[in-house]
Enzyme design. Structure first.
Site, PDB file in Angstrom:
ATOM      1  CE  LYS A 105       1.879 -42.434  81.378  1.00 23.15           C
ATOM      2  NZ  LYS A 105       3.162 -41.743  81.149  1.00 23.15           N
ATOM      3  N   GLY A 145       4.876 -47.721  79.148  1.00 25.11           N
ATOM      4  CA  GLY A 145       4.071 -46.712  78.487  1.00 25.11           C
ATOM      5  C   GLY A 145       4.838 -45.480  78.073  1.00 25.11           C
ATOM      6  N   GLY A 193      12.541 -34.398  84.403  1.00 22.34           N
ATOM      7  CA  GLY A 193      11.268 -35.026  84.110  1.00 22.34           C
ATOM      8  C   GLY A 193      10.135 -34.053  83.898  1.00 22.34           C
TER       9      GLY A 193
END
Length: 277
Positions: free
Chosen positions: A71, A135, A244
């Site tokens: 990322k 990221g 998550g």
């Protein structure tokens, strides 16, 4: 059905075993007759810059989802990057613009914040600790600042990474209170594990859970399992949690709009998803 007309969305990262997005996007595309497919592609860090450029030379490429560890690297590889991605210093979505230029944006933080708000927890004015400034952690910090967080605590074992993120935040949010250097969760309204800790068996916890007050809201970014050891320990303390995958479901509507597809809401995405752990 994948055919010659199918639009390819590459899911780029390494390793790929923990990828969950294909099990959400592809059933959604199937339900609505969208001729597109998300394909996991394992790309090591040393190969990624060359691979990204080559992937977007495919005639049927439509875009890319970008995940760990790429990322941060992606930002410097693109022609255009959104302000959110600039602040985060990371990018998790890439598309080919009409002029052939690579365009990038960042939706991790937006997904995390939407999830917190959907659970009825206030972000505006809240004191939030984000452990992990890679990221995803940088993106969450940027979106929390945009949502009006009253104070941010930032921690990462790499001091230069934390200070870089803090500097970008101060540039855009000069009135925001920012603290760096400590992962002590005591005294924060919301704490977030934005590290990879929890992906592997035997990983240490990202912070001292015994220091988390029961009234604290605890968020996680690891998606390898629904209830990670960190979340289990937080629940045992009496804390409300966000898993998550919540972040993933909340950010996908923004991704769909970015790629030019019909949008969705998190409830429908959860209904069609074929997740396993």
């Amino acid at each position: 059905m994948i055919r010659g007309t199918t639009k390819l969305i590459a899911h780029l990262g390494y390793p790929t075993e923990s990828f969950r997005a294909p099990m959400i996007y592809n059933p959604y595309f199937e339900r609505h007759g969208i001729d597109a497919v998300v394909v996991p592609m394992g790309v090591r860090a040393e190969d990624y810059p060359d691979f990204l450029r080559l992937a977007f030379r495919l005639s049927n490429i439509h875009g890319a989802l970008v995940t760990m560890p790429h990322k941060v690297t992606t930002v410097a590889l693109l022609d255009e990057v959104s302000p959110t991605a600039r602040i985060a210093g990371a990018c998790n979505a890439v598309r080919l613009g009409p002029d052939g230029r690579l365009q990038g944006d960042m939706f991790d933080g937006e997904g995390f914040v939407r999830g917190v708000l959907r659970k009825g927890r206030a972000v505006s004015g809240a004191r939030v600790l984000v452990v992990g400034a890679g990221g995803v952690g940088s993106a969450i910090a940027a979106s929390l600042a945009r949502a009006g967080a009253g104070a941010l605590g930032l921690h990462d074992p790499r001091p230069e990474v934390v200070e870089g993120l803090a500097g970008r935040l101060r540039t855009h949010y000069p009135d925001l209170e920012i603290a760096t250097g400590s992962n002590d969760p005591a005294g924060w309204d919301i704490v977030v594990n934005a590290t990879p800790l929890g992906m592997q068996a035997g990983d240490p916890l990202p912070m001292d859970v015994e220091r988390i007050a029961p009234a604290t809201f605890v968020g996680e970014v690891v998606m390898k399992q629904e209830i990670t050891p960190f979340l289990a320990a937080a629940q045992a303390r009496g804390c409300a949690i966000q898993v998550g995958s919540d972040m993933l479901f909340e950010m996908i509507p923004a991704y769909l709009e970015f790629f030019g597809f019909r949008t969705a809401d998190a409830a429908e995405l959860r209904e069609v998803a074929r997740l396993d752990y």
